[in-house]
Scaffold this motif. Structure first.
Motif, mmCIF file in Angstrom:
data_model
loop_
_atom_site.group_PDB
_atom_site.id
_atom_site.type_symbol
_atom_site.label_atom_id
_atom_site.label_comp_id
_atom_site.label_asym_id
_atom_site.label_seq_id
_atom_site.Cartn_x
_atom_site.Cartn_y
_atom_site.Cartn_z
ATOM 1 N N GLU A 1 15.468 -21.001 89.798
ATOM 2 C CA GLU A 1 14.340 -20.757 88.927
ATOM 3 C C GLU A 1 14.810 -19.838 87.814
ATOM 4 O OE1 GLU A 1 15.206 -19.438 92.027
ATOM 5 O OE2 GLU A 1 13.170 -19.200 92.817
ATOM 6 N N PRO A 2 14.294 -20.004 86.589
ATOM 7 C CA PRO A 2 14.694 -19.110 85.504
ATOM 8 C C PRO A 2 14.129 -17.725 85.777
ATOM 9 C CG PRO A 2 12.874 -20.494 84.804
ATOM 10 C CD PRO A 2 13.257 -20.963 86.170
ATOM 11 N N TYR A 3 14.912 -16.685 85.543
ATOM 12 C CA TYR A 3 14.358 -15.342 85.701
ATOM 13 C C TYR A 3 15.185 -14.337 84.926
ATOM 14 C CZ TYR A 3 17.931 -13.756 89.114
ATOM 15 O OH TYR A 3 19.089 -13.386 89.730
ATOM 16 N N VAL A 4 14.589 -13.161 84.733
ATOM 17 C CA VAL A 4 15.293 -12.072 84.086
ATOM 18 C C VAL A 4 15.231 -10.859 84.995
ATOM 19 C CG1 VAL A 4 13.203 -11.462 82.791
ATOM 20 C CG2 VAL A 4 15.423 -10.573 82.047
ATOM 21 N N ALA A 5 16.355 -10.173 85.129
ATOM 22 C CA ALA A 5 16.407 -8.965 85.961
ATOM 23 C C ALA A 5 16.876 -7.797 85.113
ATOM 24 C CB ALA A 5 17.371 -9.178 87.129
ATOM 25 N N VAL A 6 16.435 -6.595 85.479
ATOM 26 C CA VAL A 6 16.804 -5.406 84.722
ATOM 27 C C VAL A 6 17.547 -4.428 85.618
ATOM 28 C CG1 VAL A 6 14.663 -4.145 85.204
ATOM 29 C CG2 VAL A 6 15.986 -3.607 83.143
ATOM 30 N N ARG A 7 18.565 -3.800 85.038
ATOM 31 C CA ARG A 7 19.244 -2.706 85.756
ATOM 32 C C ARG A 7 18.739 -1.412 85.145
ATOM 33 N NH1 ARG A 7 25.318 -3.253 86.130
ATOM 34 N NH2 ARG A 7 24.827 -4.156 88.167
ATOM 35 N N GLN A 8 18.199 -0.533 85.977
ATOM 36 C CA GLN A 8 17.654 0.716 85.453
ATOM 37 C C GLN A 8 18.370 1.930 86.033
ATOM 38 O OE1 GLN A 8 13.414 0.494 85.218
ATOM 39 N NE2 GLN A 8 13.231 -0.694 87.090
ATOM 40 N N GLU A 9 18.244 3.021 85.310
ATOM 41 C CA GLU A 9 18.801 4.284 85.781
ATOM 42 C C GLU A 9 17.949 4.782 86.949
ATOM 43 O OE1 GLU A 9 20.025 7.401 82.890
ATOM 44 O OE2 GLU A 9 18.622 8.662 84.000
ATOM 45 N N VAL A 10 18.539 4.754 88.158
ATOM 46 C CA VAL A 10 17.812 5.178 89.358
ATOM 47 C C VAL A 10 17.842 6.695 89.476
ATOM 48 C CG1 VAL A 10 17.829 5.075 91.876
ATOM 49 C CG2 VAL A 10 18.276 3.008 90.543
ATOM 50 N N VAL A 11 18.996 7.260 89.225
ATOM 51 C CA VAL A 11 19.151 8.722 89.151
ATOM 52 C C VAL A 11 20.008 9.019 87.916
ATOM 53 C CG1 VAL A 11 18.912 9.293 91.597
ATOM 54 C CG2 VAL A 11 21.129 8.535 90.721
ATOM 55 N N PRO A 12 19.854 10.211 87.320
ATOM 56 C CA PRO A 12 20.665 10.530 86.142
ATOM 57 C C PRO A 12 22.147 10.602 86.505
ATOM 58 C CG PRO A 12 19.369 12.433 86.851
ATOM 59 C CD PRO A 12 18.897 11.271 87.650
ATOM 60 N N PRO A 13 23.032 10.321 85.536
ATOM 61 C CA PRO A 13 24.466 10.328 85.809
ATOM 62 C C PRO A 13 24.930 11.668 86.380
ATOM 63 C CG PRO A 13 24.048 9.392 83.645
ATOM 64 C CD PRO A 13 22.747 9.926 84.151
ATOM 65 N N MET A 14 25.793 11.608 87.399
ATOM 66 C CA MET A 14 26.330 12.835 87.999
ATOM 67 C C MET A 14 27.505 13.334 87.167
ATOM 68 S SD MET A 14 26.268 11.723 92.003
ATOM 69 C CE MET A 14 26.840 13.281 92.681
ATOM 70 N N TYR A 15 27.847 14.599 87.385
ATOM 71 C CA TYR A 15 28.971 15.222 86.670
ATOM 72 C C TYR A 15 28.808 14.991 85.170
ATOM 73 C CZ TYR A 15 30.389 14.048 91.423
ATOM 74 O OH TYR A 15 30.394 13.839 92.773
ATOM 75 N N GLU A 16 29.938 14.683 84.496
ATOM 76 C CA GLU A 16 29.833 14.397 83.062
ATOM 77 C C GLU A 16 30.007 12.913 82.783
ATOM 78 O OE1 GLU A 16 32.261 16.929 80.568
ATOM 79 O OE2 GLU A 16 31.719 18.664 81.803
ATOM 80 N N SER A 17 29.786 12.089 83.813
ATOM 81 C CA SER A 17 29.952 10.647 83.589
ATOM 82 C C SER A 17 28.876 10.146 82.640
ATOM 83 C CB SER A 17 29.867 9.909 84.922
ATOM 84 O OG SER A 17 28.557 10.012 85.449
ATOM 85 N N LYS A 18 29.215 9.062 81.915
ATOM 86 C CA LYS A 18 28.284 8.492 80.935
ATOM 87 C C LYS A 18 28.248 6.979 81.109
ATOM 88 C CE LYS A 18 27.224 12.074 78.190
ATOM 89 N NZ LYS A 18 25.822 12.471 77.875
ATOM 90 N N PRO A 19 27.111 6.358 80.771
ATOM 91 C CA PRO A 19 27.049 4.894 80.861
ATOM 92 C C PRO A 19 27.880 4.215 79.782
ATOM 93 C CG PRO A 19 24.973 5.793 80.034
ATOM 94 C CD PRO A 19 25.843 6.963 80.413
ATOM 95 N N GLY A 20 28.363 2.997 80.074
ATOM 96 C CA GLY A 20 29.199 2.259 79.137
ATOM 97 C C GLY A 20 28.553 2.045 77.777
ATOM 98 N N TRP A 21 27.240 1.758 77.807
ATOM 99 C CA TRP A 21 26.575 1.486 76.519
ATOM 100 C C TRP A 21 26.700 2.694 75.599
ATOM 101 C CZ3 TRP A 21 22.944 4.887 74.888
ATOM 102 C CH2 TRP A 21 22.252 5.640 75.840
#
Ligand code: MGD
Ligand code: MGD
Ligand code: SF4
Ligand code: SF4
Ligand code: SF4
Ligand code: SF4
Ligand code: SF4
Ligand code: MO
Lengths: 788, 182, 320
Positions: A490-510
């Motif tokens: 079936e056609p669908y769209v899924a989203v990935r969301q920030e569940v908890v803020p990034p730990m340490y000084e890590s940053k998201p790829g975007w």
């Protein structure tokens, strides 16, 4: 008194006790028995999708006091349907891995030695930006290559398109699915995609050619596999190893490794010879049946017996089973098919067999997927790429490759290698090249030639130790990524969301991509503030409610017709517009137009050596989870599967530790315990990929088990599309005691990572694939000494 | 819940031994590192290439006739709601008699509390209205079935009525409430 | 060929169970020893004394409460949650030997102490007796126990027997551990307890008559113990596959050497022969044989506790 009597007596006793403790008990109200609650239920439950592998199951993350306590399946998600594989359930083991990369780092010593200085994001990004611009101005944009695996890589791909480099490679093509997709595309004008369009749950006869479902834990496939079994489907498994899937099968065909094409041709021979094929279907949709009929005549089951070691009657019987259930017979296309260098042809044979059974586009075969239309984000057009992609210096090479070849890009970095060196810089996102590409020495050599290497990772993997700049990414639970709109039932769209803020000084790829974009003057390609805004824009442009999406994790649309019989149009994007049993395209390019068996394509193991086979453990994803403490509780080291009789000949007992040495004299860096078993073909040994890790900072998995990759010094490149066949190496056993005693004597042990990696003092030959054959045979003398 | 008798029916035909149930239990029940309440047992029989394999997801059987309860001197081990076997850490002395008495080695001492521990059939979920256990819920092949053995219409009862099954170590006389479908 | 894999690796359980360490065998040993001492003391109280006992003999009963306290201390040490030990006394579980044991231990103290008290020569009691006022509760207790010596003797025998048997039943009722799962373990541990008790007493300055009596008794006990051991082994060997697997541990298995040398040869046969010779040549039983008996008694419990834990239920392969 017999045990039973005692039990009975005591069970009368129980009543008495109950009564007694009833009386004796309520003293001081100390006798209540409250139910203990582990307290892991989340205060918030946030939907997202998994990244422990690339299947992208919908999850529900439970968050309590700012910690992710547990991860469950999202019942609304079409892929997970509320259930997860062990890796997905163990995601917190990655999030809270104490070894995670915490801060950006810049190299302070030669490559391979992990001498880094932690720096600010600004410093790190500026360093990367400068190098990107320098490379572009000096050698042109295409001198910078991107290796990317994993969904977060989309941001980097976007950055590279904007930057103007076409050299964007993923190990999931030439080291994984490539030959399958080309093989099927040549036949049906369609690939099978990912998630695969296999209608496993409805199939009445499921044929697995190596696909080890149940160990290969692609969730939905395994769910449907079980459903098929419940529905009484007949399972036929072809595998030199008694896989879990084989243990669920009506027929296990323990084939001689590498002989699958012979078996497939023999099956065609029987199905056509006995007129068991789907005539109507073929006459309606297929091209080249007559040629095929002629072509497979010589390939009788008796002929196949000498190649496969499989009893001709079983070959006939299984062929009839398949035909009996058609069109609901699914000959699974597999996924990791880069085995012997003739893999496109094997995949073609699988595709053709499916065609003969009329299963493409039919219930219980391959369904016709649909996907949700989500408009792309509006950008100014990407810059025109230079026509020439660096992975194939000679355009006539691998003519049918439709994606960039990771190995090719790697080679194009080595001056002495295939073609001149036109690649000067790499960005590696979510791919641990040293354990992923065949012949790591080749990879290390390429790396040594680089002007610049930046890696984006979550763990201090091997590749990180070789990078000039290391960018620590936030894990999938700490970031929002591109929306996911797969082609599925079936056609669908899924989203990935920030569940908890990034730990340490890590940053998201975007964020990294955007920051870099701004630094190298590509601002107009990063107009959005953050990935959530980006996602929202796209989702709403499709007229969907983004809040609903964020609440439910998915929005599912109406499925279209799944099968031809349901009115889905039978279109085939091939030259002939038909299913091509005979491929004109292959003929034109000088390849067998129909799969053909060539005896010389698969050689036998040299005396005293065994073919090195490898695969998956259900609880791990390559090396990306072997440092996961939670998952390692179930499996913390890989063993070497050795056939019982072989083990007896070598005097190996279960649990004995051995080093493996391959035909080129390359010895594994670490040792592993032998698993003496009746589950594997005597010609082969088997290992789970992802162990024997050399990165010392991976404290959980460092030095545990053997790395198959370092023993894969040979690989056969598929002439059609450049896939790297890796099941072509042979290994022999060295007792750990002996090896370690020798190391003691020489005072040498495991050296620094680059020494370990470069296997100090090994002569290096960048063009190993074919030439190494001679070398292998030369190496056998040594083999015989150790052989019993 | 007195009229309820919880039990598990596990389909060895579909269980692939992936251990999702093990991880699903560890995170749901926050079991100590390196300890688990359920585990995967595999038995291979035969000689290559004529072999067959049984894969079982195992845990406490919540025996109807539980030696662990019988030997417990403090009453910490007791028969709990829904015919399950439960444990009250408050009462546990850590004498380990129950551990030695369990023919299935289903128990261990939780190093954090010093009390014995084991599978609870996720009673904290059941009593809060969650219909099923964590291991059952996560299982990708849905090979675990959990329900009321005393209700003839329950899925578990129907499976036991219609399929061939066996229990582990029946001659230990424990009357286990785990049933494995062939 | 059967290939078994198991992902479980719980501490103290896998690969083989070893929840009980050295504390438990030591406790069981002391329990048995005390049982012996109490029973012999009890017997003495029942018999009319023809001649004055040696000082050692009349003081030995005191070792019972002391040794049992030591034993309980080791038991306590083994608890993973020691500060919940009092929970033993909030429940009585008919089916739990441990529960029985807990209460028996409580009973052991009064009866053994009272008997020890009245058997202590008055000359030695003076310093304490001085403080006991005739009419006081203690005084009454004192006079009552002097008058009820035979009753106390009986109680000591009963309590001693209960204690001795319970130390065996504790293991014997564990169906899950085939090596232990035998009704003979109770009697076996009782007899072994009596024999170690006798041996223990022989270590002290007893009169010749007393030595001869204990020596003879011990020979009888050791012989009985050998018979019980034999029956126990037969029982296992003729039992189900699990029992046979268990008994194999002392027939070729990891505990073979220890069992046959320490328990049977040194702990039973050697002292038996030794005492026989001593008595034959009119000599009084010496300390050497006694020490062997004590060591043998401890080895028996040590090996049984460790081997028993290792002995698991043999999986019924056929079922799958
Ligand atoms: N010898 C051998 N080689 C193989 C295979 C094999 O079986 N044996 N399998 C082949 C197949 S099928 C495939 S698909 C490829 C897979 O090849 P890869 O994708 O390279 O697989 P991994 O080795 O798991 O490398 C994943 C890397 O990504 C990092 N990572 C994990 N999560 C994240 C994240 O969220 N962000 C970022 N930035 N990094 C992350 C991990 O730390 C790890 O370093 O390998 C191929 N190569
Ligand atoms: N748990 C888990 N699941 C995964 C992954 C993971 O890392 N972990 N990775 C995912 C990815 S990216 C991929 S590509 C897939 C890969 O998984 P699959 O495509 O299912 O399997 P392969 O890795 O191609 O092959 C492994 C199996 O092929 C058998 N084999 C080896 N040589 C031969 C041969 O010559 N002939 C035949 N017939 N069989 C042979 C091996 O014995 C083994 O059983 O798994 C996916 N699923
Ligand atoms: S298959 Fe497993 S690891 Fe892969 S996405 Fe699904 S849950 Fe995650
Ligand atoms: S999760 Fe399901 S399939 Fe996986 S091991 Fe457990 S019971 Fe078997
Ligand atoms: S399985 Fe073991 S722990 Fe569970 S109830 Fe039965 S005896 Fe007790
Ligand atoms: S360890 Fe705890 S639960 Fe087990 S028997 Fe002893 S007191 Fe009872
Ligand atoms: S029922 Fe609950 S406690 Fe028992 S094993 Fe399954 S998840 Fe763990
Ligand atoms: Mo892959």
């Amino acid at each position: 008194m017999k045990r039973r009597e005692f039990i009975r007596m005591t069970s009368y006793g129980v009543a008495g006790t109950a009564a007694l403790s009833g009386v004796s008990s309520d003293w001081f109200g100390l006798y209540g028995n409250p139910t203990a609650d582990p307290g892991t239920e989340g205060e918030q439950v946030i939907p997202s999708f998994c990244e422990l592998c690339f299947w992208k199951c919908g999850i529900l993350a439970h968050v309590k006091d700012g910690r992710v306590t547990k991860i469950k399946g999202n019942p609304k998600d079409p892929l997970s349907k509320g259930h997860l594989c062990p890796r997905g359930a163990g995601g917190t083991g990655l999030l809270y891995d104490p070894d995670r990369l915490r801060r950006p780092m810049i190299r302070r010593d030669r490559r391979g030695t992990q001498e880094f200085e932690e720096v600010s994001w600004d410093a790190a990004l500026n360093e990367v930006a400068e190098n990107f611009e320098r490379i572009k101005s000096r050698y042109g944009a295409s001198a910078l290559a991107l290796f990317s695996h994993g969904y977060g890589g989309n941001w980097m791909k976007h950055l590279f398109h904007a930057y103007g480099s076409p050299n964007i490679a993923a190990p999931s093509y030439a080291q994984c699915r490539g030959p399958r997709d080309v093989g099927f595309d040549l036949t049906f004008g369609w690939g099978v995609g990912s998630p695969e369009r296999t209608d496993i749950k409805n199939s009445e006869c499921l044929v697995l050619i190596g696909s080890h479902l149940g160990e290969n834990m692609h969730n939905t496939q395994v769910q449907e596999f079980a459903e098929a079994i419940r529905n009484g489907a007949t399972v036929i498994t072809v595998d030199p190893r008694f896989s879990v899937a084989a243990s669920k099968s009506a027929e296990w065909l323990p084939i001689k490794p590498g002989a699958d094409i012979a078996l497939l041709l023999a099956w065609m021979n029987v199905i056509i010879g006995e007129g068991l094929y789907d005539g109507e279907y073929l006459s309606a949709y297929a091209y080249g049946f007559e040629q095929l009929q002629e072509h497979v005549k010589p390939y009788s089951p008796e002929w196949a017996y000498t190649r496969t070691g499989l009893d001709p009657d079983r070959i006939r019987r299984t062929a009839r089973m398949m035909a009996g259930a058609r069109p609901a017979t699914l000959v699974h296309p597999g996924r990791h098919v880069t085995w012997y260098g003739n893999d496109t042809q094997r995949s073609r044979a699988i595709a053709i067999l499916n065609a003969l059974l009329g299963s493409w586009g039919r219930k219980g075969g391959f369904f016709v997927p649909s996907s949700m239309e989500i408009p792309a984000y509006e950008y100014p057009g990407y810059l025109d790429h230079e026509a020439h992609v660096a992975d194939r210096p000679d355009p006539s090479q691998y003519p049918l490759a439709d994606q960039v070849l990771a190995q090719g890009v790697c080679n194009a970095t080595i001056p002495s290698g295939i073609g001149d060196s036109r690649i000067k810089g790499w960005m590696v996102y979510g791919s641990n090249l040293p354990t992923t590409l065949p012949n790591p020495e080749e990879t290390y050599r390429a790396i040594q030639e680089l002007d610049f290497l930046v890696s984006v990772d979550v763990l201090p993997a091997e590749i990180v130790g070789w990078s000039d700049v290391v960018l620590p990414e936030a894990t999938y639970l700490e970031r929002c990524d591109e929306v996911f709109t797969p082609a599925w039932r079936e056609p669908y769209v899924a989203v990935r969301q920030e569940v908890v803020p990034p730990m340490y000084e890590s940053k998201p790829g975007w964020w990294m991509a955007r920051e870099l974009g701004h630094r190298i003057g590509l601002t107009e390609f990063f107009p959005w503030e953050d990935s959530m805004e980006y996602a929202k824009t796209r989702v709403e442009a499709a007229g969907l409610d983004c809040d609903l999406l964020q609440r439910d994790g998915v929005i599912v649309g109406e499925p279209g017709p799944l099968y031809f019989e349901e009115g889905s149009p039978p279109v085939f994007y091939t030259a002939s517009g038909k299913i091509e049993l005979y491929s004109q395209r292959l003929a034109e390019n000088g390849f067998d137009p129909m799969p053909t068996w060539h005896d010389e394509e698969v050689e036998d193991p040299p005396q005293g050596y065994y073919r090195l086979l490898f695969g998956r453990s259900p609880v791990h994803t390559f090396g990306r989870t072997t440092n996961n403490r939670l998952l390692s509780e179930v499996m913390e080291e890989n063993g070497v599967w050795v056939n019982r009789k072989v083990a007896e000949r070598w005097g190996l007992r279960d649990g004995d530790r051995v080093y493996l040495q391959n035909q080129d004299g390359v010895r594994s860096t670490f040792s592993a315990p032998v698993k003496v078993t009746d589950r594997i073909h005597p010609d082969a040994v088997y290992m789970v990929h992802g162990y024997g890790r050399k990165a010392k900072k991976l404290k959980q998995v460092y030095g545990k088990g053997i790395d198959d990759a370092e023993l894969i010094t040979r690989y056969k490149t598929d002439p059609i599309m450049g896939g790297t066949g890796m099941n072509v190496n042979f290994v022999t056993f060295l007792r750990a005691e002996d090896v370690e005693a020798q190391q003691e004597a020489e005072g040498s042990s495991v050296g620094t990572e680059d020494e370990v990696a470069l296997g100090v003092g090994r002569d290096f030959d960048p063009v190993l694939n074919t030439r190494a054959a001679g070398k292998a045979l030369a190496g056998i003398g040594a083999g015989e000494e150790v052989a019993p | 819940m007195s009229d309820v008798r919880y039990g598990m029916v596990i389909d060895t035909m579909t269980c692939v031994g992936c251990a999702a149930c093990v991880i699903g239990c560890k995170t749901e029940n926050d079991t100590p590192e390196e300890y688990s309440r359920d585990w995967i047992y595999t038995l291979l029989q035969g000689v290559y290439p004529n072999v067959r394999m049984a894969i079982e997801s195992q845990r406490c059987n919540h025996c109807d006739n539980a030696p662990c309860v019988e030997v417990c001197p403090t009453g910490a081990s007791h028969y709990g709601a829904g015919g399950t076997v439960q444990l009250n850490p408050e009462k546990c002395s850590g004498c380990k008699a129950c551990i030695a008495a369990c023919p299935y080695e289903a128990r261990y001492i939780d190093p954090r509390s010093g009390a014995a521990d084991k599978c609870t059939f996720c009673m904290h979920r059941i009593e809060n209205g969650v219909p099923t256990t964590s291991c059952q819920e996560i299982c990708p092949t849905q090979s675990i079935h959990f329900g009321n053995l005393d209700d003839p219409d329950s899925e578990v009862s129907r499976l036991l009525a219609t399929r061939e099954w066996y229990v582990l170590r029946p001659d230990a006389g424990t009357k286990p409430k785990h049933f494995y479908l062939r | 060929m059967n290939e078994i894999t198991n992902t479980r690796h719980n501490h103290l359980i896998d690969p083989t169970m070893h929840v009980w360490g050295w504390e438990i065998p030591l406790y069981l040993f002391l329990g048995g020893l005390v049982a012996g001492i109490m029973i012999f003391a009890g017997l003495r109280a029942l018999r009319e004394e023809r001649e004055k006992p040696s000082l050692a003999l009349s003081l030995l009963p005191w070792t019972a409460p002391v040794a049992i306290s030591l034993g309980m201390f080791f038991l306590w040490l083994d608890l993973e949650h020691p500060f919940n030990a009092w929970r033993f006394y909030l429940a009585f579980k008919v089916t739990s030997p441990m529960s029985w044991g807990a209460w028996i231990l409580l009973g052991v103290y009064p009866v053994s102490i009272l008997l020890a008290w009245i058997d202590t020569p008055d000359s030695l009691k003076v310093p304490v007796a001085r403080w006991i006022a005739p009419g006081s509760t203690l005084g009454k207790l004192d006079t009552w126990s002097r008058e009820s010596r035979r009753l106390l003797g009986g109680l000591n025998i009963a309590m001693g027997a209960a204690l001795g048997i319970y130390t065996g039943v504790l293991l014997g009722t564990m169906a899950a551990r085939p090596l232990w799962n035998s009704a003979l373990l109770g009697p076996l541990f009782l007899v072994s307890g009596l024999s170690t008790g006798a041996a223990f007493m022989l270590l002290f300055g007893l009169s010749e008559r007393e030595r001869l009596f204990l020596g003879r008794a011990d020979m009888g006990l050791i012989s009985t113990e050998l018979i019980l051991l034999f029956l126990w082994i037969i029982g296992l060997a003729t039992g189900g596959s699990s029992s046979q697997g268990a008994v194999a541990m002392i027939f070729g298995g990891p505990y073979t050497a220890a069992f046959w040398t320490l328990v049977v040869a040194l702990g039973l046969l050697a002292p038996l022969v030794g005492e026989a010779l001593e008595l034959k040549h009119g000599a009084v039983p010496g300390k050497g044989t006694a020490i062997l008996v004590l060591l043998g008694g401890f080895a028996l419990r040590w090996i049984l506790v460790f081997a028993g834990q290792d002995s698991g239920w043999v999986t019924e392969i056929a079922m799958r």
